[in-house]
Design a protein around this motif. Structure first.
Motif, PDB file in Angstrom:
ATOM      1  N   ALA A   1     -51.292 -73.132  42.363  1.00  0.00           N
ATOM      2  CA  ALA A   1     -50.430 -74.287  42.623  1.00  0.00           C
ATOM      3  C   ALA A   1     -48.972 -73.954  42.289  1.00  0.00           C
ATOM      4  O   ALA A   1     -48.049 -74.346  43.011  1.00  0.00           O
ATOM      5  CB  ALA A   1     -50.902 -75.489  41.816  1.00  0.00           C
ATOM      6  N   LYS A   2     -48.753 -73.208  41.212  1.00  0.00           N
ATOM      7  CA  LYS A   2     -47.386 -72.793  40.848  1.00  0.00           C
ATOM      8  C   LYS A   2     -46.788 -71.904  41.931  1.00  0.00           C
ATOM      9  O   LYS A   2     -45.584 -72.005  42.244  1.00  0.00           O
ATOM     10  CB  LYS A   2     -47.402 -72.046  39.511  1.00  0.00           C
TER      11      LYS A   2
ATOM     12  N   ASN B   1     -58.086 -79.913  48.488  1.00  0.00           N
ATOM     13  CA  ASN B   1     -58.531 -80.644  47.308  1.00  0.00           C
ATOM     14  C   ASN B   1     -58.273 -79.846  46.032  1.00  0.00           C
ATOM     15  O   ASN B   1     -57.783 -80.391  45.036  1.00  0.00           O
ATOM     16  CB  ASN B   1     -60.019 -80.985  47.418  1.00  0.00           C
ATOM     17  N   SER B   2     -58.594 -78.564  46.054  1.00  0.00           N
ATOM     18  CA  SER B   2     -58.360 -77.730  44.874  1.00  0.00           C
ATOM     19  C   SER B   2     -56.871 -77.561  44.605  1.00  0.00           C
ATOM     20  O   SER B   2     -56.435 -77.563  43.443  1.00  0.00           O
ATOM     21  CB  SER B   2     -59.009 -76.354  45.053  1.00  0.00           C
ATOM     22  N   LEU B   3     -56.096 -77.406  45.686  1.00  0.00           N
ATOM     23  CA  LEU B   3     -54.645 -77.297  45.527  1.00  0.00           C
ATOM     24  C   LEU B   3     -54.093 -78.577  44.908  1.00  0.00           C
ATOM     25  O   LEU B   3     -53.246 -78.530  44.012  1.00  0.00           O
ATOM     26  CB  LEU B   3     -53.990 -77.014  46.874  1.00  0.00           C
ATOM     27  N   LYS B   4     -54.582 -79.713  45.393  1.00  0.00           N
ATOM     28  CA  LYS B   4     -54.148 -80.988  44.829  1.00  0.00           C
ATOM     29  C   LYS B   4     -54.444 -81.043  43.336  1.00  0.00           C
ATOM     30  O   LYS B   4     -53.588 -81.467  42.536  1.00  0.00           O
ATOM     31  CB  LYS B   4     -54.842 -82.153  45.539  1.00  0.00           C
TER      32      LYS B   4
ATOM     33  N   ASP C   1     -57.163 -68.870  40.072  1.00  0.00           N
ATOM     34  CA  ASP C   1     -57.060 -70.061  39.226  1.00  0.00           C
ATOM     35  C   ASP C   1     -56.162 -71.113  39.886  1.00  0.00           C
ATOM     36  O   ASP C   1     -55.020 -70.840  40.260  1.00  0.00           O
ATOM     37  CB  ASP C   1     -56.492 -69.691  37.862  1.00  0.00           C
ATOM     38  N   TYR C   2     -56.690 -72.323  40.030  1.00  0.00           N
ATOM     39  CA  TYR C   2     -56.016 -73.354  40.817  1.00  0.00           C
ATOM     40  C   TYR C   2     -54.642 -73.751  40.285  1.00  0.00           C
ATOM     41  O   TYR C   2     -53.741 -74.081  41.068  1.00  0.00           O
ATOM     42  CB  TYR C   2     -56.920 -74.582  40.959  1.00  0.00           C
TER      43      TYR C   2
ATOM     44  N   LEU D   1     -51.934 -79.000  41.517  1.00  0.00           N
ATOM     45  CA  LEU D   1     -50.605 -79.618  41.554  1.00  0.00           C
ATOM     46  C   LEU D   1     -50.526 -80.836  40.635  1.00  0.00           C
ATOM     47  O   LEU D   1     -49.533 -81.032  39.936  1.00  0.00           O
ATOM     48  CB  LEU D   1     -50.265 -80.026  42.988  1.00  0.00           C
ATOM     49  N   VAL D   2     -51.576 -81.648  40.641  1.00  0.00           N
ATOM     50  CA  VAL D   2     -51.612 -82.828  39.766  1.00  0.00           C
ATOM     51  C   VAL D   2     -51.583 -82.400  38.301  1.00  0.00           C
ATOM     52  O   VAL D   2     -50.910 -83.022  37.467  1.00  0.00           O
ATOM     53  CB  VAL D   2     -52.857 -83.693  40.076  1.00  0.00           C
ATOM     54  N   ALA D   3     -52.298 -81.322  37.983  1.00  0.00           N
ATOM     55  CA  ALA D   3     -52.300 -80.802  36.613  1.00  0.00           C
ATOM     56  C   ALA D   3     -50.905 -80.366  36.182  1.00  0.00           C
ATOM     57  O   ALA D   3     -50.568 -80.387  34.989  1.00  0.00           O
ATOM     58  CB  ALA D   3     -53.282 -79.634  36.490  1.00  0.00           C
TER      59      ALA D   3
END
Length: 380
Positions: free
Chosen positions: A370-371, A14-17, A365-366, A20-22
């Motif tokens: 994600a990067k 969920n946090s990864l999503k 930091d999410y 990634l969405v950001a």
């Protein structure tokens, strides 16, 4: 990129999503919500029958006597029903080798179809799996979640879930995923250690924490010190909760006027994180080298967490002991002494609280995490 995240155990996906969405990616989570924890998912494949008490009871009997798990059968049916829609993803990532919680042979068939209709498949190492359990059984490190079993083989029944990964059927599932995926990513030191000598290992990417949605609250230590101990009955032995319980008994008898002790057992995730909001100190786990997801979220809130903070973790992040989190050991007297040190020196609580938040912001930091995932997926 279009990304499919399969499975959810700790809110990691969920946090990864969210990260990634950001960054502008399209992300879907398909999972069961992991039982009582009830994590958010986009496509829910959880069993509906398991919520019927009589059926759940009968299913346990059938599973024990005939190795026939009707809940797993239902999970498989629900996933298979969604398969035609799960197409044209650039990345598919499994939370674990048993991401679907179904029979390995059937899981291979479903994953084979999932793979053929998408591009790259990846695996996370963030819990029990074939390589991790095999490594822990060698008993070459200070301790692990298997330590209680290695010290007392009568506990074998409590470790059925972990030891299943060494069975022939789960070894075949492991081999299939390794052969058909682009590699495995570990999420903390506890999984980095078993994985680092394997050719398919892509490296450690720390757990992503949504620091924008978790507010830091400075801790006032003028009144009683509040200690929170959350228990998951299914992993109580593996987490070492008994050591915390005994240490708390000592603290209650020595400092009844200085502490308030809160506890919870098997509560949904959203209830759990709100239960400890008033706490200064969180007792997380004993048998770990690094922090899991729950510990990191608590640290992001500014809590002082007793968790995995071993030398390997200190060296990896180049930090000093007991400045970010308290390294929890399977030693009741040690745990009681550390708790007493904090209770009698509340300024240390305030300092560690600030350091814990800063550490999570810097390293978990999410969006930054994600990067790292996107770069790893592209390079694999």
């Amino acid at each position: 990129m279009k990304i499919l995240l399969v499975g959810e155990y700790s809110r990691l996906h969920n946090s990864l999503k969210e990260g990634l969405v950001a960054l502008g990616h399209e992300v879907t989570i398909i999972a069961s919500g992991d039982g009582f924890k009830n994590y958010d998912v986009d496509i829910d494949i959880s069993s509906k029958l398991k919520n019927v008490r009589l059926f759940s009871f009968l299913n346990k009997i059938f599973t024990r006597l005939f190795k026939l798990n009707f809940i797993a059968v239902e999970n498989a049916y629900r996933f298979k029903k969604q398969l035609p829609k799960l197409k044209n993803y650039d990345v598919v990532q499994l939370i674990n080798e048993d991401a679907l919680h179904i029979n390995p042979k059937q899981q291979i068939r479903l994953l084979k179809q999932l793979k053929t209709q998408n591009k790259k498949l990846f695996l996370l190492c963030c819990g029990d799996d074939y390589i991790t359990i095999k490594y822990y059984l060698q008993n070459t490190i200070k301790y692990s979640i298997l330590t209680p079993y290695l010290e007392d083989k009568s506990l074998k029944g409590k470790y059925d879930y972990s030891l299943k990964y060494l069975s022939d059927s789960y070894k075949k599932l492991h081999d299939f995923i390794i052969k058909n995926s682009y590699g495995t990513i570990a999420t903390d030191i506890d999984y980095h250690l078993p994985m680092q000598s394997h050719q398919h290992y892509l490296g450690l990417i720390p757990n992503p924490i949504n620091i924008d949605s978790i507010n830091y609250h400075s801790l006032s230590t003028k009144g009683k010190i509040v200690i929170f101990h959350g228990i998951n009955k299914l992993s109580k032995i593996k987490k070492g909760n008994i050591y915390f319980e005994k240490a708390l008994t000592i603290i209650k008898s020595k400092h009844p006027d200085k502490v308030t002790i809160l506890s919870s057992e098997n509560v949904p995730y959203k209830t759990y994180i709100n239960t400890y909001n008033s706490a200064h100190i969180i007792l997380d786990q004993v048998f770990g080298f690094d922090q899991g997801y729950n510990a990191l979220e608590a640290m992001a809130k500014g809590k002082v967490v007793f968790t995995g903070a071993e030398k390997e973790w200190l060296d990896y992040y180049n930090i000093e002991a007991n400045t970010i989190a308290i390294n929890a050991l399977p030693d009741v007297d040690y745990l009681a002494q550390k708790l007493e040190w904090l209770i009698l020196n509340p300024n240390q609580i305030e300092t560690i609280s600030k350091n814990a938040r800063a550490f999570v912001v810097k390293n978990h930091d999410y969006k930054t995490i994600a990067k790292q995932y996107v770069q790893t997926w592209k390079n694999a």
